[in-house]
Scaffold this motif. Sequence first.
Motif, mmCIF file in Angstrom:
data_model
loop_
_atom_site.group_PDB
_atom_site.id
_atom_site.type_symbol
_atom_site.label_atom_id
_atom_site.label_comp_id
_atom_site.label_asym_id
_atom_site.label_seq_id
_atom_site.Cartn_x
_atom_site.Cartn_y
_atom_site.Cartn_z
ATOM 1 N N GLN A 1048 0.820 -1.206 0.000
ATOM 2 C CA GLN A 1048 0.000 0.000 0.000
ATOM 3 C C GLN A 1048 0.856 1.259 0.000
ATOM 4 O O GLN A 1048 0.512 2.254 -0.648
ATOM 5 N N LEU A 1049 1.965 1.236 0.712
ATOM 6 C CA LEU A 1049 2.846 2.401 0.730
ATOM 7 C C LEU A 1049 3.479 2.644 -0.629
ATOM 8 O O LEU A 1049 3.551 3.790 -1.099
ATOM 9 N N MET A 1050 3.945 1.589 -1.309
ATOM 10 C CA MET A 1050 4.556 1.747 -2.630
ATOM 11 C C MET A 1050 3.527 2.201 -3.660
ATOM 12 O O MET A 1050 3.840 2.987 -4.568
ATOM 13 N N GLU A 1051 2.301 1.732 -3.536
ATOM 14 C CA GLU A 1051 1.255 2.189 -4.440
ATOM 15 C C GLU A 1051 0.959 3.673 -4.205
ATOM 16 O O GLU A 1051 0.664 4.417 -5.153
ATOM 17 N N LYS A 1052 1.084 4.102 -2.974
ATOM 18 C CA LYS A 1052 0.775 5.488 -2.638
ATOM 19 C C LYS A 1052 1.842 6.444 -3.161
ATOM 20 O O LYS A 1052 1.510 7.484 -3.751
ATOM 21 N N VAL A 1053 3.122 6.109 -2.967
ATOM 22 C CA VAL A 1053 4.193 7.033 -3.360
ATOM 23 C C VAL A 1053 4.644 6.807 -4.792
ATOM 24 O O VAL A 1053 5.233 7.697 -5.406
ATOM 25 N N GLY A 1147 15.390 0.579 -7.647
ATOM 26 C CA GLY A 1147 15.034 1.967 -7.390
ATOM 27 C C GLY A 1147 14.203 2.582 -8.506
ATOM 28 O O GLY A 1147 14.405 3.751 -8.857
ATOM 29 N N MET A 1148 13.277 1.842 -9.043
ATOM 30 C CA MET A 1148 12.468 2.318 -10.160
ATOM 31 C C MET A 1148 11.463 3.370 -9.685
ATOM 32 O O MET A 1148 10.892 3.275 -8.612
ATOM 33 N N LYS A 1149 11.255 4.365 -10.501
ATOM 34 C CA LYS A 1149 10.327 5.448 -10.196
ATOM 35 C C LYS A 1149 9.100 5.341 -11.093
ATOM 36 O O LYS A 1149 9.090 4.631 -12.089
ATOM 37 N N SER A 1150 8.092 6.114 -10.722
ATOM 38 C CA SER A 1150 6.825 6.147 -11.473
ATOM 39 C C SER A 1150 6.281 4.735 -11.664
ATOM 40 O O SER A 1150 5.924 4.330 -12.772
ATOM 41 N N ALA A 1151 6.251 3.998 -10.537
ATOM 42 C CA ALA A 1151 5.818 2.601 -10.602
ATOM 43 C C ALA A 1151 4.681 2.399 -9.614
ATOM 44 O O ALA A 1151 4.903 2.250 -8.416
ATOM 45 N N LYS A 1152 3.459 2.436 -10.111
ATOM 46 C CA LYS A 1152 2.282 2.125 -9.304
ATOM 47 C C LYS A 1152 2.047 0.612 -9.394
ATOM 48 O O LYS A 1152 1.493 0.112 -10.377
ATOM 49 N N ILE A 1153 2.485 -0.099 -8.373
ATOM 50 C CA ILE A 1153 2.552 -1.554 -8.489
ATOM 51 C C ILE A 1153 1.163 -2.179 -8.572
ATOM 52 O O ILE A 1153 0.952 -3.142 -9.315
#
Length: 1361
Positions: A1048-1053, A1147-1153
């Motif tokens: 949930q945290l990775m989806e949020k940020v 360290g991938m960015k712009s990744a809504k898992i």
Amino acid sequence: MSCQLNVFADFHDITTVRNFLFPELKSEPPDANENLENEGWDEDWGSWEEEEIPENRETPELDDKHQWLQECVFSLSPANDIVAIAHNDKCALLSQRFNNEGSNSGMETKFKTVWKGSLQQEEGEQIMAVMCLPLASQKRSMQGGPDWTCVIVGFSTGYIRFYTETGTLLLSQLLHSEPVQRLKCRTYEPPRYLGDTEQHEELLILFKRALVTIDGFSLFQSLRACRNQVARATASGSESVLQPPPLAYKKWALQEQEKILDLCSCGVKTPNPFDHMKTAAMLGGASATIRSTPPAAGLFITSGVGPYMGLFYAVEGSTQPILSDVAYAVAHKLKSAIMSAASGWLGFGSKHKEEEKQKPKIETATPLPLRFGLPDKRRQGDSIYLSPNNSYVATTDSFGRVILVDVERGTAVRMWKGYRDAQLGWVQVKEDTHHGNRDDKERIAQFLIIYAPRRGILEVWTAASGPRVAAFNVPKHCRLISPGHGMMGLNNVTCKGVKCKMFQCAVIEPSGVVKSLDIPFHLALSDKNSKRARDLHLLKKLKQLLKESRDESVELQSAVIQLLQDTRISHVTQQGVERVLSTKYVSSQFMQQVLESCSTHITNRGQDSQDIHSKLLVGFCQTQMDLLQMYDQITQDCTQSAAPHPGITEILMENLHISNPESTHIMNQMNTDSAQSDTECVDKRVRFDIPNIFHPSDFLSCFQFQPHVSAQESTRHRLITVSDSISLDKKVGLGKFLFSQCTMQEGSTDTLCNVIQNCNISPTLLVDLLVLYWLSSEQRTLQMIPNLHRILKVLVSITDKSNVLAKSTDCALWWKKLRYSCSHSTNIRPAYILALVCRSLCVEVIENRSKGKDPDADTEASEEMSSERRESCSQDTEDWSLLVKQLEDILSLKNLLSHGRVDHIAEVSVSKILEGGRGSISEAVAYLIADMELHPGDLYATSMMDSTEKMEIGTDPEHTTQSAAVRKLQVDLVQLQKKLPHSLENDVLLCNCCWENSIIWFKDLDKVHHLGFAMEYLKLVTNAILRHGVASMLWHRFVMKKFQALAQLMEKVGKVPKDRLCRKEVGIGESFMPDFAGYMLDLIQVLREANCEMNEVPVFNIEPVWQMVRGPSSLVEQAVEQKMTNYGLLTHHYNLAVIMCAVLTFGMKSAKILSLFDSKGKHAFLNDFTQHPLLPSQNVDSALSSNRKEFLSRIITCAVSTTDSFQTSPTSISKKNAAATKWPTRVLELAKEFGLDLDFFKRQHVIELYSGGHDKKAEEVLLTVNDREFMGSQLLLLAGRRVAHYLLESHKMEGVELLSNVSPALTTWLRSLQEPGHLRQPVADVPSIAMLIHHVANYLPEGTPEYELAISLVDLVQSMS
């Protein structure tokens, strides 16, 4: 203990207060040395008569100067925190403050002035009465002290005003137009006995002809509200209006008494039926109507003139005016707490403001007739004082008499003459019961305090008919203060733990010293020739004598003996003897002489003069002498030389009655205990100064004497027991003092055995001390067995045979208690030795009983049966043999656990293993392995590892430094597994190691490597059902919530969270997240693999020695009971874990898992693995498929790019190569699950490898590509960029010449590919370029333009080479 007058408080500068109140007196304060105290305890007791103490004569001039304290209106708070002194219209408020002079003056705090000034608000107004009333706190955090103290002042105008401690006016009321004469108060006190009436709190205001009583609860709430409002107004600095809570009060007009000067309230009284009928008949005559229930009435007793004393009864429940509202009140504004004040009956502020004044309407008083009184026309009552228990009142009059009146009967019971201008007070003392048995009803004594100022004497009398028990010379112009109230606002709940009064009666001297009376309870029980008071005085002198001395002497001994012989009460004498026995510097001989003299002195009185207490004292002295003689014998025989013992084998065979193989087995068991191998080298001649370690007073304090009157007591061992109050360490010290010879390898124990046989201490008690000392240390060896065996044998011989012998099917209590101690001891080595000795003694006792039954039996037959009796003749022998085997296992277990860190070694014992469940042994070993952070390969011999593990361990410096310790641990573990094959089975041990590592990680989430160890141990478990169960428990107990929170945290940020967010939401630092995600992935993969395998359900056995184990289920038993998981749901979570791990690793960015899954897939993540929710299919919309394709392509790019950086470390290179190989494989698995084109990602992988210059790896992957033509087209562009960089960048001169020989179309195409950035590694040698173009030509079909272009490149590259 005698009555004492102690300094209680002091004034900082009472001269300043006197000069403020009496400006005309400008002189020094009186000399404090005029206080000459003399308790008189050393005088002749037989001559204490009613003689007059000489008066202190002073000149008339000094009388005038010192009289000011008598003329003041004075009040000291019962809490000893506030003093109010007033005269005319002036008032000074003093509070306890820290004394800057410190210990020089002897008082830490003193009364210092906090406010002084004039309280006059009307012309000619004077202060008539003052009272300091402490109010209870409503906060639970208060430790029994008052919240604040209210100062109540009565004026000559009839006003009653309430002030704070700093002089701020809170409330002003005009209840009657006459001057205020007295202020009295009744506060809550808990009932003394069941059925006692609970009195209500009230404030009494006495005017000349009226009495006003204000309800305590109403007053408490009103004062709190006013104080809070003043505080708010002071803080805000603004004016505000306040309507305070109304005061509930009653107003009475006291009739039929000419003049009233003082009054007291006795509370609500309920008469008995006889008094009720008598009163009704006297008031109503013969035709009076009598109620069935006697009415309760409030009793007021007044003193004055005509009659001298009057009793008024206000019947409860009659139509008395209770003004619960303020209908006739005039409310005014509340100004600033500092700047404003109001007038009328209600006002606030601290200064008078010029306003129009309007007198409030005064309520008419209700007549209250006089019930009866004590008539005396010429006598005038000046003051009246109520006793604390409401039983008596004491009055002073104009004739210099003090009269004591019984409240219940209304009659005078006692009169004292010659006390003109006397001041009275009461002191109530409770009986001190901590030395004896506490009765249900505690006794209370009351003492009347009389201060005669003209004679300068303060007397203490026992009420109501007792003698004078103390007298003190005090200055003539003192003030006696005895507040009859305590703290207001308490009830039956809040009064617990609160000390309502800091003092009961105090004397204030003109010098400013405040002294309080300390009266012991026993004075109420004694007369002039009291034996108890005299003995207590002698006991006090004895204590002082022992305290002042530092060394024993003949003079001290004779003085002590004389004081003890002079005492007449036996239990007081015993207290003195106990004090002598507890003195540290007194020797044993000194104590014995004192005890002998006391015993002889009491015995010489004769049997007729001895009471029960005297007989008990004689027994006490005799018991203490026996203990001291025992002490002397032990200290005089610290060491004795003896013949050296034979070898250990002979010792074991002789004392334990075992064979040679059994003794060898025991020696091997002890030798494996490497942690204690050096203790066998102790000095065989141990000698220490025991008296310096254990003093006689310490020795005696360890025991307590249980008295018994009968001289024919058969069981002498019941007299002495170990005191329950001593600590465990002191018990161990006592055991060491008594049985230190047990630990001597060479030395005789004959004297100790004789002492044990002759002492009056129970053998059970001695065994307890011996076992406690023996098991207190690991410093025990096999050479100590003979002494231990001999002492235990003596103890068994003097014990009742019924305690050591039982039926063959029962267990003797004696041996059962010893087994309990051995099984609960964490010092396994001494417990093992003790168990061996006890088993041998148990067999001897049984054999001796058999021989005693048949003394003529054949000796050879007895020898043949001895071995059988050890096995089957008694249940005790079987239990001892079982315990010995258990201790052997625990000894080996503790030897293994000793490899761990000293502060982390788990304490093990037989009882802990038996109560810890079937998995307790494997849990202890697993905790050691996890705490030492051992790799799974460290548990096995080096030959069992595969080549890869050998290579890795060989390159790890940590394994090199720990190799010796690891090898030792491997050997001990193998030996323990041989003893406990079931408890330490490989799968069981691996599962527990996995679990213990997980627990360590869960306690400190940053120790992620422990979670990695747990995964490695889990993968080695062979049984799939067991592996599946442990993995499922790990997921639910430790990982699941962390996994969901992280997702949930990775989806949020949409990227890798920062460290602060990671620790807040998940509890793990950012730097540890990639490893954590990898271990989550491994855990789910283990579950998937175990889900697919099929194995039989394992059966877990336990060794026969440990069949009696009880407790919670083991880890493996719980694991096999876990439900089977849903493979599809596992795969679904596995896909998410792969994505999360990739984002965190690279360290991938712009990744809504979670955006990579549809709504059905998102809902499935919230379900347990054992459930079967709807799972997503491969048929998804094109947008989602495109997002998945793009994301997986980024993973391949990131994975390959990790190998581009040039580093010299071989470890880092191998890790990067492993990552570059592992992640593309995971991408292909994900693509397959998502239903994407696998060939696309293979081509992507080939392109990324060639772009980074990894041609060899690219050629391997190239073989798996299916679409060769598309692959050739992509490689053609890549080869062209390499050729363009070679010709146009790195070899420009050679490139111009070569390009001039090719077609213009090829040259133009190559120049169009010259843009930088398309290749991560554009530099390549000519053979690599030629090989790449060769693959391109082979992959492109002939006849196409791209094929022709490739052929042209082939020719160009050949010319380049």
